[in-house]
Design a protein around this motif. Structure first.
Motif, mmCIF file in Angstrom:
data_model
loop_
_atom_site.group_PDB
_atom_site.id
_atom_site.type_symbol
_atom_site.label_atom_id
_atom_site.label_comp_id
_atom_site.label_asym_id
_atom_site.label_seq_id
_atom_site.Cartn_x
_atom_site.Cartn_y
_atom_site.Cartn_z
ATOM 1 N N ARG A 49 1.985 -6.503 11.523
ATOM 2 C CA ARG A 49 2.245 -7.674 10.436
ATOM 3 C C ARG A 49 3.896 -8.044 10.901
ATOM 4 N NH1 ARG A 49 -1.917 -5.598 8.248
ATOM 5 N NH2 ARG A 49 -0.856 -3.717 9.271
ATOM 6 N N THR A 50 4.508 -7.080 10.650
ATOM 7 C CA THR A 50 5.959 -7.356 10.649
ATOM 8 C C THR A 50 6.273 -7.950 11.869
ATOM 9 O OG1 THR A 50 6.379 -5.422 9.272
ATOM 10 C CG2 THR A 50 8.193 -6.481 10.289
ATOM 11 N N LYS A 51 5.936 -7.545 13.329
ATOM 12 C CA LYS A 51 6.255 -7.847 14.527
ATOM 13 C C LYS A 51 5.462 -9.390 14.643
ATOM 14 C CE LYS A 51 6.150 -6.919 19.193
ATOM 15 N NZ LYS A 51 5.727 -5.946 20.211
ATOM 16 N N ILE A 98 15.032 -5.388 14.621
ATOM 17 C CA ILE A 98 14.967 -4.108 14.997
ATOM 18 C C ILE A 98 14.035 -3.198 14.230
ATOM 19 C CG2 ILE A 98 17.018 -3.267 14.448
ATOM 20 C CD1 ILE A 98 16.829 -1.362 16.831
ATOM 21 N N ARG A 99 13.011 -2.720 14.699
ATOM 22 C CA ARG A 99 12.352 -1.469 13.934
ATOM 23 C C ARG A 99 12.365 -0.202 14.796
ATOM 24 N NH1 ARG A 99 6.328 -1.392 11.597
ATOM 25 N NH2 ARG A 99 7.518 -2.462 10.007
ATOM 26 N N HIS A 100 13.051 0.959 13.853
ATOM 27 C CA HIS A 100 13.190 2.198 14.609
ATOM 28 C C HIS A 100 12.687 3.153 13.797
ATOM 29 C CE1 HIS A 100 15.433 4.845 17.115
ATOM 30 N NE2 HIS A 100 15.020 4.315 18.052
ATOM 31 N N ARG A 160 9.730 3.530 3.397
ATOM 32 C CA ARG A 160 10.688 2.612 3.417
ATOM 33 C C ARG A 160 10.681 1.488 2.399
ATOM 34 N NH1 ARG A 160 9.786 2.360 9.481
ATOM 35 N NH2 ARG A 160 8.100 0.973 9.853
ATOM 36 N N VAL A 161 9.411 1.147 2.157
ATOM 37 C CA VAL A 161 9.018 0.043 1.248
ATOM 38 C C VAL A 161 9.503 0.434 -0.241
ATOM 39 C CG1 VAL A 161 7.236 -1.492 0.405
ATOM 40 C CG2 VAL A 161 7.396 -0.804 2.776
ATOM 41 N N ALA A 162 9.266 1.691 -0.433
ATOM 42 C CA ALA A 162 9.422 2.160 -1.989
ATOM 43 C C ALA A 162 10.750 1.983 -2.263
ATOM 44 C CB ALA A 162 8.951 3.561 -2.171
ATOM 45 N N LEU A 209 1.150 2.336 -1.604
ATOM 46 C CA LEU A 209 1.910 2.685 -0.724
ATOM 47 C C LEU A 209 0.867 3.321 0.342
ATOM 48 C CD1 LEU A 209 5.235 3.904 -1.985
ATOM 49 C CD2 LEU A 209 4.893 1.774 -1.057
ATOM 50 N N ARG A 210 1.048 3.177 1.660
ATOM 51 C CA ARG A 210 0.269 3.918 2.563
ATOM 52 C C ARG A 210 0.778 5.311 2.623
ATOM 53 N NH1 ARG A 210 0.761 5.190 8.042
ATOM 54 N NH2 ARG A 210 2.723 3.983 7.850
ATOM 55 N N VAL A 211 -0.327 6.113 2.764
ATOM 56 C CA VAL A 211 0.000 7.647 3.041
ATOM 57 C C VAL A 211 0.602 7.592 4.446
ATOM 58 C CG1 VAL A 211 -0.944 9.809 3.248
ATOM 59 C CG2 VAL A 211 -1.997 8.513 1.565
ATOM 60 N N GLN A 212 1.624 8.126 4.558
ATOM 61 C CA GLN A 212 2.606 7.882 6.032
ATOM 62 C C GLN A 212 2.404 9.285 6.881
ATOM 63 O OE1 GLN A 212 5.593 5.357 6.208
ATOM 64 N NE2 GLN A 212 3.969 4.525 4.971
ATOM 65 N N GLU A 213 1.024 9.315 7.180
ATOM 66 C CA GLU A 213 0.811 10.645 7.922
ATOM 67 C C GLU A 213 1.618 11.117 9.128
ATOM 68 O OE1 GLU A 213 -3.580 11.150 8.161
ATOM 69 O OE2 GLU A 213 -3.275 13.027 7.075
ATOM 70 N N PRO A 250 1.571 -3.125 1.079
ATOM 71 C CA PRO A 250 2.327 -3.584 2.263
ATOM 72 C C PRO A 250 1.579 -3.615 3.407
ATOM 73 C CG PRO A 250 3.276 -1.541 1.779
ATOM 74 C CD PRO A 250 2.330 -1.816 0.744
ATOM 75 N N ALA A 251 0.467 -2.709 3.560
ATOM 76 C CA ALA A 251 -0.468 -2.546 4.524
ATOM 77 C C ALA A 251 0.435 -2.004 5.774
ATOM 78 C CB ALA A 251 -1.418 -3.782 4.953
ATOM 79 N N PRO A 252 -0.228 -1.403 6.766
ATOM 80 C CA PRO A 252 -1.691 -1.258 6.932
ATOM 81 C C PRO A 252 -2.245 -0.479 5.907
ATOM 82 C CG PRO A 252 -0.739 -0.069 8.515
ATOM 83 C CD PRO A 252 0.465 -0.953 7.931
ATOM 84 N N VAL A 253 -3.584 -0.909 5.361
ATOM 85 C CA VAL A 253 -4.386 0.118 4.342
ATOM 86 C C VAL A 253 -5.107 0.890 4.877
ATOM 87 C CG1 VAL A 253 -5.897 -0.257 2.274
ATOM 88 C CG2 VAL A 253 -4.041 -2.212 3.020
HETATM 89 C C1 NCD Z 1 5.158 -0.797 6.127
HETATM 90 C C2 NCD Z 1 6.067 -0.213 7.090
HETATM 91 O O1 NCD Z 1 5.883 -0.299 8.337
HETATM 92 O O2 NCD Z 1 6.867 0.478 6.595
HETATM 93 N N1 NCD Z 1 4.457 -1.707 6.946
HETATM 94 C C3 NCD Z 1 4.465 -3.169 7.094
HETATM 95 O O3 NCD Z 1 5.572 -3.322 7.524
HETATM 96 N N2 NCD Z 1 3.970 -4.055 6.540
HETATM 97 C C4 NCD Z 1 4.217 0.313 5.420
HETATM 98 C C5 NCD Z 1 3.425 0.973 6.026
HETATM 99 O O4 NCD Z 1 3.490 1.245 7.396
HETATM 100 O O5 NCD Z 1 2.876 1.873 5.321
#
Ligand code: NCD
Length: 310
Positions: A49-51, A98-100, A160-162, A209-213, A250-253
């Motif tokens: 999504r973001t990209k 940038i995403r890192h 990071r969304v929270a 929020l997604r569970v960030q495994e 925010p997905a991915p769900v």
């Molecule tokens: C979020 C992220 O990457 O932090 N996704 C997003 O950018 N839409 C949330 C997530 O990955 O759970």
């Protein structure tokens, strides 16, 4: 605004300006910039999504996108993130997205690089453009933030969304509650925790929020079915939501983990609306960054002009 790396850099006035600017970001066919701009989208973590919404936003603004794939780039020969960013600056990139995985990476680059940096997610740090599109989605629904009750529920500690959303929503006057299993509470976030059973009965927005495994330790593997029934949005819990309340994510769900799969596209869900709004929010951030540098046309979108923040 020189960079867009942390939501904490913005006042309530600036946040409202960007929300309203997002709403005005139609693709009216005019090129908003006086000069040719090049975007470098540096994604060092997976993203759909973001990209892609940055890509669409940039194209809609008439910006050339410099393609970068971490897997086939010179980072595989050991080049550092700084040298990669400096390379993009040298060859003419006008700004970097940038995403890192490392917290504060966008902030560090903003201190070292002479072109605007937009943070598209730094580790467990912040995700300010996701935050802006979430704010815009809530604003569309309620036209205000003051006094709204908003629950952010799920993997708080690793999200990071929270972090971005809790701060921004509080700045705008909403009452923010957090909800999660005990191990995922984050002591650095000074908000009230609430059980999801209570949150659904009292909140205007249930933001999951997604569970960030990928950020958990190996031994933390979780039982997904019992997670849904204990901490996720089940159909039973959704039935207790206020009539006007909305569901966000925010997905991915992870369907069937944070949320019952049938609720993802239910009437109260705004999950795909959030994605749609992501394009406009990212257009607004880019437009605003260059407007404050004086290289966008003042008349690009007349409707945006009166409240522009310099
Ligand atoms: C979020 C992220 O990457 O932090 N996704 C997003 O950018 N839409 C949330 C997530 O990955 O759970």
């Amino acid at each position: 605004m020189d960079h867009f790396v942390s939501i904490k850099d913005l006042t309530d006035y600036e946040l409202m300006h960007l929300i309203k600017l997002s709403d005005k970001m139609d693709n009216n066919g005019d090129a908003p910039f006086k000069e040719q701009l090049f975007a470098g989208n540096l994604f060092f973590e997976p993203s759909t999504r973001t990209k892609m919404s940055f890509l669409v936003a940039e194209r809609k603004l008439g910006i050339e996108v410099l393609d970068f794939h971490n897997e086939t780039s010179s980072t595989k020969k050991g080049e550092s993130v700084y040298d990669t960013a400096k390379t993009f600056e040298s060859i003419g990139a006008s700004f970097l997205v940038i995403r890192h995985p490392v917290n504060n990476m966008a902030q560090q680059l903003a201190e070292q690089i002479n072109i605007p940096i937009i943070n598209a997610g730094d580790g467990t740090g912040e995700h300010p453009t996701q935050c802006l599109l979430d704010l815009y989605t809530i604003y569309q629904e309620f036209q205000e933030f003051q006094g709204l009750n908003i629950a952010i529920a799920g993997d708080i500690k690793h999200s990071r969304v929270a972090r971005s959303n809790a701060y921004a929503l509080q700045t705008l006057g909403a009452n923010v509650f957090l909800s999660c299993k005990k191990e995922w509470q984050d002591k650095s976030l000074d908000f009230t925790y609430m059980e999801l059973d209570q949150a659904v009965k009292t909140c205007d927005v249930i933001m999951l929020l997604r569970v960030q495994e990928e950020r958990h330790k190996q031994h933390d593997r979780l039982n997904k079915t019992s997670y849904l029934s204990q901490y996720g949005l089940t159909k039973e819990r959704a039935n207790n939501m206020l009539n006007h309340a909305i569901i966000m994510h925010p997905a991915p769900v992870n369907r069937g983990v944070e949320i019952d799969s049938e609720l993802v596209e239910c009437k109260q869900s705004r999950i795909f609306k959030q994605m749609e709004n992501g394009v406009k929010a990212r257009m607004a951030v880019i437009y605003h960054l260059f407007q404050s540098r004086g290289i966008s046309y003042g008349n690009y979108n007349q409707k945006c002009q009166p409240s522009i923040v310099q």
